[in-house]
Design a protein around this motif. Structure first.
Motif, short mmCIF file in Angstrom:
data_model
loop_
_atom_site.label_atom_id
_atom_site.label_comp_id
_atom_site.label_asym_id
_atom_site.label_seq_id
_atom_site.Cartn_x
_atom_site.Cartn_y
_atom_site.Cartn_z
N THR A 141 44.95 33.31 37.23
CA THR A 141 44.17 32.14 36.86
C THR A 141 42.68 32.50 36.92
OG1 THR A 141 43.78 31.23 39.08
CG2 THR A 141 45.91 30.73 38.04
N PRO A 142 41.82 31.70 36.30
CA PRO A 142 40.37 31.95 36.40
C PRO A 142 39.87 31.94 37.84
CG PRO A 142 40.83 30.41 34.63
CD PRO A 142 42.12 30.59 35.37
N PHE A 143 40.52 31.15 38.71
CA PHE A 143 40.10 31.11 40.12
C PHE A 143 40.30 32.47 40.79
CE2 PHE A 143 41.66 26.73 39.21
CZ PHE A 143 40.44 26.08 39.31
N GLY A 144 41.43 33.12 40.48
CA GLY A 144 41.70 34.42 41.08
C GLY A 144 40.73 35.48 40.62
N ILE A 145 40.45 35.51 39.31
CA ILE A 145 39.49 36.48 38.77
C ILE A 145 38.11 36.23 39.36
CG2 ILE A 145 38.32 37.26 36.68
CD1 ILE A 145 41.15 38.26 36.86
N TRP A 146 37.71 34.97 39.45
CA TRP A 146 36.40 34.65 40.03
C TRP A 146 36.31 35.15 41.46
CZ3 TRP A 146 34.77 32.11 44.34
CH2 TRP A 146 33.41 31.84 44.43
N PHE A 147 37.36 34.93 42.24
CA PHE A 147 37.34 35.36 43.64
C PHE A 147 37.22 36.88 43.76
CE2 PHE A 147 39.83 36.88 47.30
CZ PHE A 147 38.99 36.45 48.32
N LEU A 148 38.00 37.61 42.97
CA LEU A 148 37.93 39.07 43.02
C LEU A 148 36.53 39.56 42.67
CD1 LEU A 148 41.35 40.02 41.38
CD2 LEU A 148 40.75 40.14 43.80
N LYS A 149 35.94 38.96 41.65
CA LYS A 149 34.57 39.34 41.29
C LYS A 149 33.59 38.97 42.39
CE LYS A 149 34.91 39.15 36.23
NZ LYS A 149 34.41 38.46 35.00
N ALA A 150 33.78 37.80 43.00
CA ALA A 150 32.88 37.38 44.07
C ALA A 150 32.98 38.30 45.28
CB ALA A 150 33.20 35.94 44.49
N MET A 151 34.12 38.97 45.46
CA MET A 151 34.29 39.92 46.55
C MET A 151 33.82 41.33 46.17
SD MET A 151 35.34 38.28 49.18
CE MET A 151 35.91 39.57 50.29
N GLY A 152 33.27 41.48 44.98
CA GLY A 152 32.66 42.74 44.59
C GLY A 152 33.45 43.59 43.63
N MET A 153 34.64 43.14 43.21
CA MET A 153 35.44 43.92 42.27
C MET A 153 34.83 43.81 40.87
SD MET A 153 39.57 43.71 41.93
CE MET A 153 40.51 44.61 40.70
N LYS A 154 34.71 44.93 40.19
CA LYS A 154 34.11 44.95 38.85
C LYS A 154 35.23 44.84 37.83
CE LYS A 154 30.47 47.91 40.67
NZ LYS A 154 31.06 47.91 42.04
N ILE A 155 35.25 43.73 37.10
CA ILE A 155 36.35 43.44 36.18
C ILE A 155 35.77 43.21 34.79
CG2 ILE A 155 38.28 41.90 35.68
CD1 ILE A 155 38.34 41.19 38.65
N GLY A 156 36.28 43.95 33.81
CA GLY A 156 35.79 43.84 32.45
C GLY A 156 36.33 42.61 31.73
N ARG A 157 35.87 42.43 30.51
CA ARG A 157 36.28 41.27 29.71
C ARG A 157 37.76 41.36 29.35
NH1 ARG A 157 32.80 38.18 26.94
NH2 ARG A 157 34.11 38.25 25.08
#
Length: 273
Positions: A141-157
């Motif tokens: 879900t968008p919530f999961g992707i947002w959390f991973l990014k907020a924890m510093g994980m670099k995720i592409g489009r």
């Protein structure tokens, strides 16, 4: 004492007086770090629970005067709702803690009981508070992707991440249109022989990590590469662009071998049909 000295010899020189203290009293330092982590977890859970508790209290009070079973039904629904309010709150609280506290991980190789390992311990301790409670409910879900990014994980489009079995998100990079299949395990560290090694993991653009494969620290997977299901990519592996790797441990599978495997699979399917 000899074993202890041997362990210390694997460390880089002490960084400062605190590092010297941690190494000298390693067991006490480790126990203290765990207790501090429990205290931080308690405050994080408390902050995330506060809105949920207020919501349940308000609904319970409002429904108390309704007839029949309505108070119990509404209270039950409110409790279930509060679980998700708590989880969503945790998705916000934990990244804030991760930002405020000294959790900036750097590549490292040495003993476990050093000041270099503290940011790694703290970063993962905070991340696991969500991974083992609410992250499975927001994976994909968008919530999961947002959390991973907020924890510093670099995720592409348009990256597709169908797993919560992640550690060290701060040192993981996933390229555009990459796909991490269900139950993929990916972490930027490994240990053994008294050493802890922390090293980044890079997954290239359009790379595919098959179901339940394992990618360890210090791995680079090139663009358009494929890791077959259940494979284990060992530390130091460099998967070239467009290559297919599989097995335990994973190794490169040549195109001819892969074509033969596919042909055998199609043959078995046709025979069964």
């Amino acid at each position: 004492m000899k074993a202890f000295a041997h362990d210390q010899s694997k460390n880089p020189p002490p960084k400062n007086w605190l590092d010297q203290l941690l190494r000298r009293f390693s067991r006490v330092a480790y126990g203290t770090a765990v207790l501090v982590m429990y205290a931080l977890a308690s405050t994080a859970f408390g902050l995330a629970l506060a809105p949920a508790l207020w919501t349940w209290s308000a609904v319970h009070h409002w429904s108390a005067h309704l007839p029949g079973a309505f108070p119990w039904i509404l209270s039950g629904v409110a409790l279930a709702l509060c679980f998700f309010l708590f989880g969503l709150g945790l998705l916000v609280v934990i990244p804030v803690y991760n930002w405020i506290l000294p959790t900036r991980i750097k590549p490292f190789k040495g003993g476990y009981y050093t000041i270099h390992a503290l940011p790694w311990f703290l970063h993962n301790g905070l991340f696991y508070l969500v991974r083992f409670t609410f992250l499975p409910f927001v994976t994909l879900t968008p919530f999961g992707i947002w959390f991973l990014k907020a924890m510093g994980m670099k995720i592409g489009r348009h990256a597709f991440i169908n797993t919560e079995y992640i550690s060290d998100p701060q040192l993981i990079t996933v390229g555009d249109d990459a796909a991490l299949g269900g139950s993929v395990r990916i972490f930027a560290h490994y240990g053994g022989g008294g050493n802890l090694t922390i090293a980044p993991v890079v997954v290239g653009k359009r790379a595919t990590l098959g179901l339940a494969c394992c990618v360890m620290g210090d791995v680079v997977i090139g663009d358009d590469a494929t890791i077959l299901p259940e494979s284990v990519v060992l530390p130091g592996s460099r998967v070239g662009a467009g290559e297919t790797w599989g097995g335990v441990p994973a190794r490169r599978i040549q195109r001819e071998e892969m074509d033969r495997i596919k042909a055998e699979i199609r043959g078995m399917a046709e025979a069964a049909g």
